[in-house]
Design a protein around this motif. Structure first.
Motif, mmCIF file in Angstrom:
data_model
loop_
_atom_site.group_PDB
_atom_site.id
_atom_site.type_symbol
_atom_site.label_atom_id
_atom_site.label_comp_id
_atom_site.label_asym_id
_atom_site.label_seq_id
_atom_site.Cartn_x
_atom_site.Cartn_y
_atom_site.Cartn_z
ATOM 1 N N ALA A 194 70.553 121.317 152.050
ATOM 2 C CA ALA A 194 72.122 121.804 152.198
ATOM 3 C C ALA A 194 72.307 122.978 151.018
ATOM 4 O O ALA A 194 72.895 123.796 151.371
ATOM 5 C CB ALA A 194 72.928 120.470 152.033
ATOM 6 N N ALA A 195 71.841 122.501 149.898
ATOM 7 C CA ALA A 195 71.935 123.423 148.713
ATOM 8 C C ALA A 195 71.508 124.814 148.960
ATOM 9 O O ALA A 195 71.907 125.753 148.833
ATOM 10 C CB ALA A 195 71.580 122.697 147.547
ATOM 11 N N LEU A 196 70.118 124.523 149.455
ATOM 12 C CA LEU A 196 69.249 125.743 149.984
ATOM 13 C C LEU A 196 69.949 126.684 151.053
ATOM 14 O O LEU A 196 69.872 127.810 150.973
ATOM 15 C CB LEU A 196 67.789 125.419 150.338
ATOM 16 N N LEU A 198 73.172 126.743 151.720
ATOM 17 C CA LEU A 198 74.410 127.264 151.235
ATOM 18 C C LEU A 198 73.750 128.683 150.392
ATOM 19 O O LEU A 198 74.657 129.498 150.480
ATOM 20 C CB LEU A 198 75.115 126.387 150.228
ATOM 21 N N LEU A 199 72.789 128.479 149.589
ATOM 22 C CA LEU A 199 72.214 129.438 148.511
ATOM 23 C C LEU A 199 72.030 130.657 149.473
ATOM 24 O O LEU A 199 72.287 131.774 149.160
ATOM 25 C CB LEU A 199 71.128 128.971 147.900
ATOM 26 N N SER A 200 71.286 130.311 150.606
ATOM 27 C CA SER A 200 70.845 131.677 151.472
ATOM 28 C C SER A 200 71.761 132.217 152.279
ATOM 29 O O SER A 200 71.748 133.338 152.540
ATOM 30 C CB SER A 200 69.460 131.010 152.129
ATOM 31 N N VAL A 223 64.093 131.011 151.939
ATOM 32 C CA VAL A 223 65.127 129.900 151.557
ATOM 33 C C VAL A 223 65.728 129.211 152.403
ATOM 34 O O VAL A 223 65.786 128.018 152.502
ATOM 35 C CB VAL A 223 65.963 130.478 150.340
ATOM 36 N N ALA C 42 69.772 119.274 143.447
ATOM 37 C CA ALA C 42 70.605 120.158 144.376
ATOM 38 C C ALA C 42 72.008 120.295 144.020
ATOM 39 O O ALA C 42 72.373 121.443 144.208
ATOM 40 C CB ALA C 42 70.628 119.080 145.493
ATOM 41 N N LEU C 46 74.049 124.078 143.848
ATOM 42 C CA LEU C 46 75.279 124.295 144.501
ATOM 43 C C LEU C 46 76.108 124.935 143.379
ATOM 44 O O LEU C 46 76.861 125.782 143.926
ATOM 45 C CB LEU C 46 75.750 122.828 144.890
ATOM 46 N N VAL C 49 75.336 128.531 143.021
ATOM 47 C CA VAL C 49 75.951 129.323 144.065
ATOM 48 C C VAL C 49 77.497 129.584 143.602
ATOM 49 O O VAL C 49 77.922 130.911 143.747
ATOM 50 C CB VAL C 49 75.684 128.690 145.342
ATOM 51 N N ALA D 111 60.132 129.909 146.185
ATOM 52 C CA ALA D 111 61.132 130.106 147.410
ATOM 53 C C ALA D 111 62.390 131.075 146.339
ATOM 54 O O ALA D 111 63.190 131.939 147.016
ATOM 55 C CB ALA D 111 61.666 129.094 148.397
ATOM 56 N N LEU D 115 65.172 135.143 144.522
ATOM 57 C CA LEU D 115 66.584 135.360 144.872
ATOM 58 C C LEU D 115 67.217 135.477 143.841
ATOM 59 O O LEU D 115 68.676 136.088 143.811
ATOM 60 C CB LEU D 115 66.648 134.281 145.662
#
Lengths: 501, 624, 115, 180, 491
Positions: A194-196, A198-200, A223, C42, C46, C49, D111, D115
């Motif tokens: 889920a984090a990835l 959101l990140l992508s 990602v 994780a 988050l 972000v 990955a 970014l």
């Protein structure tokens, strides 16, 4: 609930949210009733059943809407416009499936129905756990954002662990531990995914727009795909896809039959619903996700079927059959087109109906008291010798369920489900996968007919003739409900497939 | 009128056969006999009516039988035809059939399965009549195969005898093997013509191939030859020509009426008539004609030699049949295209009479003397009012002594060969020489038979007095005798369309040969069976057909059976092994997987999960 | 100003460590520790972000809060199960194979006694 | 390298080191204590990344509640004090685990790092904003979360109140009376 | 409507027998089943004459419709099924089934009939598949429960083989159907046949046709996927064998006509040579196996393989004659094999085994009726003209000799020769059986001759064999129109 503050006001449509909210409130209510009247165990169960029935009734409108005009609520004001809750016909059908299967589970675990009632904490706990998990399953089907998706998914999972453990003996403990550790790890993977995501995508909602943007950018694309695969893997645990399946036979065998039925039915609905939420925006994401799903599907159905073929414990057989059927469930998703999500859902619902009926019969047969001096064989196939003649209702229901799982008429619903599941894959021309599916269709027939053949035998051939004097009324109700659903959908598959839009 | 008669000629025996089957279950022999003989008489009458009816009209007339079949591109009109030739031969067949039925009614009166036998004979006759009158290759094939099947039933009639069972099996299998050729020949011919009607087939294969527009598209000669060779193979099989000949003598295991029927007017001679129908096509197929000439030339001599050495007179007659049928067919192999197949058909006609006569006579005799072995029959005809003249006439006719019917037809055949030589065909020489040799040999074995039957031993008048033969039998034999004597007159009627005439030079030569051979045999005899004198210790080998049977077994039966065993082995161990293997592999995978999961260790589950995640992720990223 | 390389790298490392922890431990409670590490990885992502402003509605931070809460709930249940198992089996070793036959009729015996 | 980067590197190093120790130490209790350090350091990371509230919650819930629970569980399950090789799997297993762990790290790093890009302006999320969003946009999951917590508590209580099987069989015998 | 009657009646009676009427006596069950099958036969007859159609939605989301109709290709098979449906029930009258309840036995018979009828009625590809699968379970029950009472392991093995093998085939077919439907955009068989595969690339057509052929070949069965047939026949009860041979195998060939041949003519043209070769191999293979087979029932089963080889050969030729031949041979084999299985099954019951090596009384001596029926059956089986077997085989050979223009002529001609040789093998094994079983001098041990219901069934079948042989015209005419339509649709 609390009043939203000015800037981020979301709309609230209680009716739309009802399929989730009602069972959740029901769970709380049961606990309250338990506090007030701890001895009225039947009342606890009744409250639970009522909550589920109400939930089912309230989920129907969503299922009847057209796919273009889903039920939406929790929408943000205009410029953003995203909705956190979106229940189209498919999601509503899955909600219905989850609620209805939970209803059967409740009936099976009706207090007093099981003379070996080892469940600790009393019926109220079980009922509230089942209701809560069902609410989670219903919620995840309609969840449209990462937050509610994660929370609902966990709500659907966590009570199940406790339910398994509640049987309170060593196998149950082992099963619960296996389920627990696997689920924890999988949840960690899901959160990472889920984090990835959101990140992508930069979006906390599962929307096609953000995904398309991310896919366009090669760096974010990786990602996103990694995130999607992690989500897939995490859900694979819940769906019992190989290689995330090892907990399945342990937990099923350790739990009581109603709980195993819950794991096999409601829990799977939640898992698929969650998967569909993730997968739908990914249409057009290209091969990696699809190949991943395809591989999982092929391996799962093969391993599940082959192992189911050698089981002697009906519950374990059903556990491995779950693994195999999970492969079939995700099979259409490997060819991601407009139909595949509905195909997947359709197959799942057909499987859920059949497997619930099977579990009901297993529960009744296992729970039947034996005569003195008769060796208990409740958890072996031999206990089903001649069931069809000794007890036509049980035998007939189980037979029909097995044939449905095998995909042979008169279990037409199973057959139609196979057609539905294969159609997108064939349409996409994935011949390798099709070949695996064909082989597995055959092995599957062998698996279920092996059991069915036992039912057909002469009752006197059995090593210890099972005497089933009286079926508890609640179990009978479950049996009739499930059996009727099976017969009705076999005669009119549209009843089930039509739900999916 | 003749159309109806044509249909009825076939239909009546068929109905009789079917009714006969129903009647056969009841133990009432009289009803069965009445039915069989009555139907045979009816058939004769209808055949007669047909002859009369056809005589008035000219040209071939087709008569529809059952509605034409709609079989896609292929047209199967299923018509019968009524020409003078077909009508005449049909009459002959009907007469012989009648005689056989009458005789069988007496001969098998104590047999518990007479009813079945009579019904089978009716069906057999019907099939032959169908072949004779058919205007359609498929109808011919139908009659052809039904005759084969009936011959199986008739030869195996006494199925309690192992020899009869084996003979029946052999007869059917050998002819059936050859029929592959017949069927394929029919298929090729029909495929070329797009229709199975003789008329269309002959048009499309024998015609110059030039249509109205003037475009000439002659049929492929290779294909034509292939078709006719295949067809001829089928005919060789049915007629017992070398190399398919060995079934026929064995078929003597059947009751004598059955032998009479098979040998005289029906099955073995049927090929002659079929080829006669297709003569125009055959004439264009050189290869087929060569095959036919070779096989018949070899057969006529070979069979005549073997006939002489048989210890059993019925088998002698069987070999004589081979020889005579070879003669018939040889006419078709050599006759010039312009002369047509008349000679062969004529010999078919005459052979039917005298051979039926001989068989019935010998059958009758065997009842009175108790067997057909030469030793048993010594002097058997002496003093018998009916059998003696019948036998005498029959043997003379077989030997081809003028003016009996055998002489007339045989001379026509030899003449056809002579005409063939005139047309410059090398195989005609072969046939002519073989024919002349056969004439001598035939005379020799006829003389031998007569010596055995009449000269040796003593007449047992008492046995003749105990003769229970019915009036019907006597009538039948008499009728056949008469026909054998006067049947030759047919050449002066327009009933059979004869292309040639008797060549007097050859006739003279053959008469000389007959007389010479007869006298020679007589001189050898000197109070003993001449065959014993000449053949002596080799007689058992003659009886065994020189061991050809063993050759069949070694060359065909054993290899086929070995192949069959191989197939069964492959079926079980290879084809099915895949199936069993798949099942075993699945089960093996199941137990293996079960063992892998038996520990139910939570940690290994976790390991699988993590490994799975990494694998899935790696796979996804790598594939991307 | 901040480079995001740090958080990303740390998240990757934590996830790896957590994975190792999950696999290398036999004690159920210690496996839980590994899981917590992955969850924190994780969460770190988050939050980063959120810090980079790449999301709307403060999703990064809110989700982190959610995850922390869920983790708490999980741990509660997990520890209850672990305790229960410990009481049943006297150990919480995940590598221990099933000692008793897999489909033992524990219940049946009890029933037999009763009837 | 900005100041924030340096700060992050510092706490990050602590995080990684303590995380490593948490998963490798042979002392059961040490593992839990190293986890405390690690989670605390993560809270520091959050602070560096400008999420004060989250950092606070991390300290409160994770370090304060979760780790305490873990410690309790360790004690209740009579975890041995002192070094104990039995708490880890076999060597081969650990090597494999190491490979997989490294694989995960490598995969994620490969990955994610592309970014990362150049330094970005840190955007602080104020607690007010957070609260607004939490009770505005995210109110639905928030409420569901409350149900989850409730259910988890109930479940945990029910599970942990179970007795041994031999005793547990008793209520079943007497019928429906064996309720909580 | 009459179509629905002929479908609903057997299904309803079967369901009632399975549920409400479980305890009824043998006689009652038989009476009920007889009544149902007779009503069904009447319905089918009426449907064949009036040619009604039914078209109702069933599963709209799949586009699946109850689309039922009768045409020249299905009419003979419908009649065959309905007649044999009556036959097997009648045959059961004097033989209370062993191994299970009589109600279940009758229900299974009726369900098989129902499934087969639905298959032949179906005009929707997916519905066809569903109906195709319907017969599996009842047939499996017949084999595993009511089969050879001596050997439970063999029953289980045979039943398992049957159901798994054919399930494999039908799943392959399903894949083919789904691919076809996906490409052509409709599942209506008539529309598919009219479309004739236009607009689908030839490669795809070939692939799909190959899938369909492979799947259906299992059911036919075509060499080398025939190994389920002999065990199934050997262990099945007589009624089951009859249905298996006369009805179930026909579903395979019927499917071949309806699906690949009619819908994908171009693709089928590419697959046809392979299919034809396999058919020809099957002719020889079955014939040779029969020459040394010891078990009479297995022998008849292998002969079925050979006969179906002719059907396949005719089908592959791509001509109207070939198709006609195949359809005719199909029906003929149905009748002939039914007759043979009734006789052979009866013999096995009386003898206790069907081993040919055991010396027994000659049928001709002790049981003239059975003997007669055996003779007729075997004679028909070897393709004797005047009996049912001849026309189909002759026309097959003819069609193979002159195949359609797009088939390799040389190959097909060679196969025609092979087919013709196969008839000799048929003669050989038929006579082998007659020689050991029918003819002979032994009269002990005596066995009872056929009578009552068994004899009635035999008599009807013998009559049918004769009728088809003597008057093939009506049957050929019945199929003629549709055959022309199908082949005519080919480009």
């Amino acid at each position: 609930m609390s009043a939203p503050t000015a800037t981020s006001l979301v709309t609230f449509d209680w009716v739309a949210l009802a399929p989730v909210a009602v069972p959740a409130l029901g769970a709380v209510l049961v606990l309250v009733v338990d506090v007030l009247a701890p001895r009225l165990v039947r009342l606890h169960a009744a409250v639970g059943v009522l909550a589920l029935v109400a939930g089912i009734a309230l989920a129907v409108p969503g299922a009847l809407r057209s796919a273009d005009d889903p039920l939406r609520t929790l929408c943000l004001p205009a410029p953003d416009g995203a909705c956190l809750y979106e229940a189209g016909p498919l999601a509503s059908a899955l909600q219905l499936g989850a609620l209805a299967s939970a209803l059967l589970v409740l009936l099976l675990s009706w207090p007093g129905a099981d003379p070996r009632d080892h469940l600790r904490g009393g019926p109220a706990v079980i009922v509230s756990l089942v209701l809560a998990a069902t609410a989670g399953a219903a919620g995840v089907a309609a969840a449209h954002d990462l937050g509610s998706w994660l929370v609902c998914l966990e709500l659907a999972t966590l009570p199940a662990i406790a339910l398994v453990a509640l049987r309170g003996d060593a196998p149950a403990g082992r099963g619960a531990l296996a389920l627990l550790t696997t689920s924890l790890v999988s949840f960690a993977m899901v959160v990472l995914g889920a984090a990835l995501w959101l990140l992508s995508t930069g979006e906390a909602v599962f929307a096609a727009g953000g995904v398309q943007d991310a896919l366009a950018d090669p760096e974010r694309r990786v990602v996103l795909l990694l995130g999607a695969l992690l989500l897939l893997a995490g859900l694979g645990f819940k769906l019992s896809l190989v290689p995330f399946h090892v907990w399945t036979p342990q937990a099923y065998a350790g739990a009581t039959e109603p709980v195993a039925a819950f794991l096999a039915a409601t829990s799977k609905v939640a898992a698929l619903a969650a998967l569909l939420v993730v997968v739908q925006p990914l249409v057009g994401a290209g091969t990696p996700v699809l190949v991943g799903i395809g591989i999982l599907a092929a391996v799962s159905m093969t391993v599940g079927n082959v192992l189911a073929l050698v089981q002697d414990d009906p519950v374990r057989l059903l556990a491995w059959s779950t693994v195999a059927q999970a492969g079939w469930v995700v099979l259409p998703l490997s060819a991601l087109d407009d139909d595949s999500a509905a195909a997947s859902g359709g197959y799942l619902l057909a499987y859920v109906v059949a497997t619930l009926v099977a579990f009901t019969v297993v529960h009744v047969v296992t729970a039947t008291p034996r005569r003195r001096g008769v060796v208990d064989q409740g958890r072996t196939l031999a206990a089903y010798t001649g069931l069809l003649r000794a007890h036509p209702l049980l035998g007939g229901a189980l037979g029909l369920a097995l044939l449905s799982l095998a995909g042979l008429p008169p279990g037409v619903i199973g057959l139609v489900a196979k057609v539905v599941a294969l159609r997108p894959v064939v349409g996409a021309g994935q011949w390798l996968l099709v070949a695996v599916a064909v082989l597995n269709a055959v092995i599957g027939v062998a698996v279920y007919l092996r059991w069915f053949a036992v039912l057909l035998r002469d009752p006197d051939e059995g090593p210890a003739r099972a005497v089933i004097r009286r079926i508890p009324r609640s179990a009978l109700a479950a049996l009739v409900l499930g059996g009727t659903a099976l017969v009705a959908t076999s005669l009119m598959p549209q009843l089930l497939l039509g739900l999916l839009g | 009128m003749s159309g109806t008669a044509t249909r009825l000629v076939v239909l009546v025996p068929v109905v009789a056969a079917l009714l006969g089957l129903l009647v056969a279950r009841r133990a009432d022999v009289r009803a069965a006999r009445l039915l069989a003989v009555g139907a045979a008489v009816l058939a004769v009458l209808f055949a007669l009516a047909e002859v009369v009816g056809v005589h008035g009209s000219s040209g071939a007339r087709t008569v529809s039988s059952i509605p034409a079949l709609a079989a896609g591109e292929l047209r199967i009109p299923l018509q019968l035809q009524a020409t003078t030739a077909t009508a005449t031969i049909a009459l002959v067949v009907a007469v012989v059939g009648w005689a056989v039925q009458v005789f069988a009614g007496w001969y098998l009166k104590d047999d518990d399965r007479y009813g079945i036998f009579a019904a089978t004979v009716s069906l057999f006759t019907a099939a032959m009549l169908l072949v004779v009158q058919s205007a359609d290759l498929v109808l011919t094939l139908v009659g052809w195969e039904v005759m084969g099947w009936c011959s199986y039933l008739l030869i195996g009639h006494w199925s309690r005898k192992e020899t009869a069972r084996r003979a029946a099996l052999k007869a059917f299998l050998v002819t059936r093997l050859a029929d592959v050729g017949f069927v394929l020949g029919v298929v090729i011919l029909a495929a070329g013509a797009g229709s199975t009607a003789y008329r269309r087939v002959v048009q499309s294969w024998a015609g110059t191939g030039c249509n109205d527009a003037g475009a000439c598209t002659g049929p492929s000669t290779t294909l034509l030859n292939a078709a006719m060779v295949l067809l001829v193979i089928g005919i060789l099989g049915k007629s017992g020509m070398v190399p398919f000949h060995d079934w026929l003598p064995d078929a003597m295991e059947g009751p004598t009426p059955a032998s009479a029927l098979i040998h005289a007017a029906t099955m073995v001679a049927a090929g002659t008539f079929v080829l006669a129908q297709l003569f125009d096509v055959l004439a264009a197929a050189d290869g087929a004609r060569w095959l036919l000439a070779l096989s018949t030339a070899v057969t006529m001599v070979y069979a005549a030699v073997l006939a002489f050495g048989q210890s059993d007179l019925k088998r002698l007659l069987a070999y004589s049949t081979l020889s005579q049928v070879a003669l018939m067919l040889s006419a078709l192999a050599v006759a010039p295209a312009d002369d047509g197949p008349g000679a062969g058909v004529l010999h078919l006609y005459s052979h039917a009479f005298f051979k039926a006569l001989l068989f019935l006579a010998i059958g009758w005799l065997s009842v009175t003397v108790g067997g057909t072995a030469a030793a048993t029959m010594r002097g058997g005809v002496r003093g018998h009012l009916f059998i003696r003249p019948a036998m005498f006439v029959g043997l003379l006719s077989l030997a081809g002594v003028p003016p009996l019917v055998g002489f007339v037809s045989k001379e026509h055949v030899l003449d056809a060969a002579e005409a063939g030589i005139g047309a410059g065909e090398a195989r005609a020489w072969l046939v002519l020489l073989a024919g002349l040799l056969t004439v001598a040999l035939t005379a020799a074995y006829c003389m031998r038979a007569w010596i055995v039957l009449d000269d040796l031993g003593s007449a047992d008048i008492e046995r003749h007095d105990a003769d229970t033969a019915t009036v019907g039998v006597r009538t039948a034999v008499t009728v056949l005798t008469v026909l054998t004597v006067v049947g030759g007159l047919v050449v002066v009627t327009p009933l059979l369309d004869l292309g040639g005439h008797i060549g007097w030079l050859v006739a003279l030569l053959s008469i000389l040969l007959i007389v010479g051979a007869g006298l020679a045999v007589r001189s050898v005899a000197a109070g003993k069976d001449p065959a014993v004198r000449v053949v002596g210790a080799r007689m058992p080998s003659f009886d065994a057909g020189l061991g050809v049977d063993r050759l069949y077994v070694a060359l065909v039966a054993r290899p086929v059976l070995a192949l069959a065993h191989l197939v069964v082995f492959l079926d079980r161990e290879v084809v099915d092994a895949y199936v069993r293997g798949a099942a075993a592999a699945t089960r093996f995978g199941g137990t293996g997987g079960q063992r892998a999961h038996r520990g139910e260790v939570a940690a290994s589950g976790l390991a699988w999960v993590v490994a799975g995640v990494v694998a899935v992720a790696l796979a996804g990223v790598a594939l991307w | 100003m901040i480079h995001l390389t740090g958080p990303y790298l740390l998240a990757a490392v934590l996830a790896g460590l957590g994975t190792y922890g999950v696999l290398a431990r036999r004690n159920a409670v210690l496996v839980l520790i590994g899981v917590e590490l992955v969850l924190n990885a994780a969460n770190l992502l988050l939050v980063s972000v959120g810090a980079s402003g790449g999301d709307r509605w403060a999703a990064g931070n809110v989700l982190t809060l959610f995850v922390i809460t869920i983790a708490a709930a999980e741990v509660v249940v997990a520890l209850a199960v672990v305790l229960a198992v410990f009481r049943l089996r006297g150990a919480v070793d995940l590598s221990e194979p099933a000692s008793e036959p897999v489909s033992e009729p524990v219940i049946g015996e009890a029933d037999e006694v009763r009837s | 390298m900005t100041a924030l980067d340096v700060a992050f590197a510092a706490v990050g190093l602590v995080t990684a080191a303590s995380g490593l120790l948490a998963v490798t130490t042979r002392h059961v209790v040490h593992a839990a204590l190293w986890l405390v350090v690690c989670l605390g350091a993560v809270a520091g990371c959050y602070l560096v990344l400008g999420a004060e509230f989250v950092a606070l919650v991390q300290l409160l819930v994770y370090v304060g509640a979760i780790v305490v629970l873990v410690l309790f569980a360790l004690m209740l399950t009579r975890a041995p004090i002192g070094a104990n090789p039995d708490i880890s799997t076999g060597r081969l297993h650990r090597v494999l685990a190491g490979v997989l762990g490294a694989g995960v790290t490598a995969l994620l790093a490969a990955a994610l790092l592309p970014l990362a890009g150049p330094a970005v302006e840190r955007r602080d999320t104020s607690t007010t904003q957070l609260a607004e969003q939490l009770f505005g946009t995210w109110v639905w999951p928030f409420e569901v979360l409350s149900v989850l917590l409730l259910v988890a508590l109930v479940a945990a209580m029910a599970v942990s109140r179970m007795t041994r099987p031999s005793v547990a069989a008793e209520p079943a015998v007497t019928g429906e009376d064996g309720v909580a | 409507m009459v179509i629905l009657v002929s479908l609903v009646v057997p299904a309803a009676v079967a369901v009632w027998l399975l549920t409400g009427g479980r305890g009824v006596s043998h006689r009652t069950a038989n009476l009920l089943a007889s009544a149902a099958s007779v009503v069904t036969l009447a319905g089918v007859l009426f449907a064949v004459i009036t040619r009604p159609t039914v078209d109702r939605a069933w599963v709209p989301s799949l586009g699946l419709r109850w689309q039922l109709a009768v045409d020249g290709i299905s009419a003979p098979l419908l009649l065959l099924t309905a007649i044999l449906g009556v036959g097997v029930v009648l045959h059961t009258l004097d033989r209370p089934p062993q191994g299970g309840t009589t109600a279940a036995f009758h229900a299974c018979l009726l369900l098989v009939e129902f499934g087969a009828l639905a298959t032949f009625y179906a005009r929707d590809a997916v519905l066809f598949f569903v109906a195709f699968e319907l017969v599996l379970v009842p047939m499996w029950v017949l084999i595993t429960r009511f089969g050879d009472p001596h050997d439970a392991a063999a029953r289980a093995d045979a039943g398992g083989r049957f159901v798994l093998y054919t399930a494999f085939g039908s799943t392959l077919m399903l894949v083919g159907i789904l691919a076809l439907v996906a490409k052509a955009g409709t599942s209506d068989l008539d529309v598919l046949a009219q479309g004739g595969g236009h607009g689908i690339p030839v490669g795809t057509q070939t692939l799909v046709a190959a899938l369909l052929v492979a799947g259906l070949a299992v059911k036919v069965p075509v060499f080398p996927v025939h190994t389920w047939l002999p065990p199934a026949h050997t262990t099945a009860p007589t009624a089951g064998s009859v249905l298996l041979a006369a009805v179930l195998l026909k579903m395979g060939t019927y499917g071949l006509v309806r699906l690949p041949l009619a819908s994908l003519p171009e693709g089928f043209a590419h697959v046809a040579p392979v299919l034809a070769v396999l058919g020809a191999v099957g002719i020889l293979w079955g014939g040779l196996a029969c020459l040394v087979e010891r078990d009479l029932k297995r022998l008849v089963a292998y002969s079925s393989v050979a006969h179906m080889g002719f059907v396949v050969l005719g089908l592959s030729s791509g001509t109207r004659t070939g198709l006609q031949a195949a359809l005719f041979a199909n029906v003929a084999h149905g009748v002939v094999s039914a007759l043979l299985f009734v006789v052979v099954g009866g013999l096995k019951e009386r003898w206790g085994s069907a081993d040919l090596e055991t010396a027994r009384a000659a049928l001709r001596e002790v049981t003239p009726r059975l003997g007669f029926a055996l003779v007729v059956g075997l004679a028909a089986s070897l393709g004797l003209p005047g009996l049912a077997g001849f026309w189909g085989e002759f026309l097959s050979v003819y069609a193979a000799w002159s195949p359609a223009a797009d088939r390799p002529e040389g190959l097909f001609r060679a196969l025609a020769v092979v087919g013709a040789l196969g008839t000799v093998l048929a003669a050989a094994y038929a006579l082998r059986v007659l020689r050991t079983v029918w003819a002979g001098e032994r009269t002990a041990p005596r066995i009872e001759d056929s009578r009552d219901s068994e004899w009635d069934v035999i008599a009807v079948l013998v009559l049918a064999v004769l009728l088809l042989g003597i008057a093939p015209g009506p049957l050929l005419a019945l199929t003629d129109d549709t055959v022309s339509t199908i082949i005519g649709a080919a480009p």
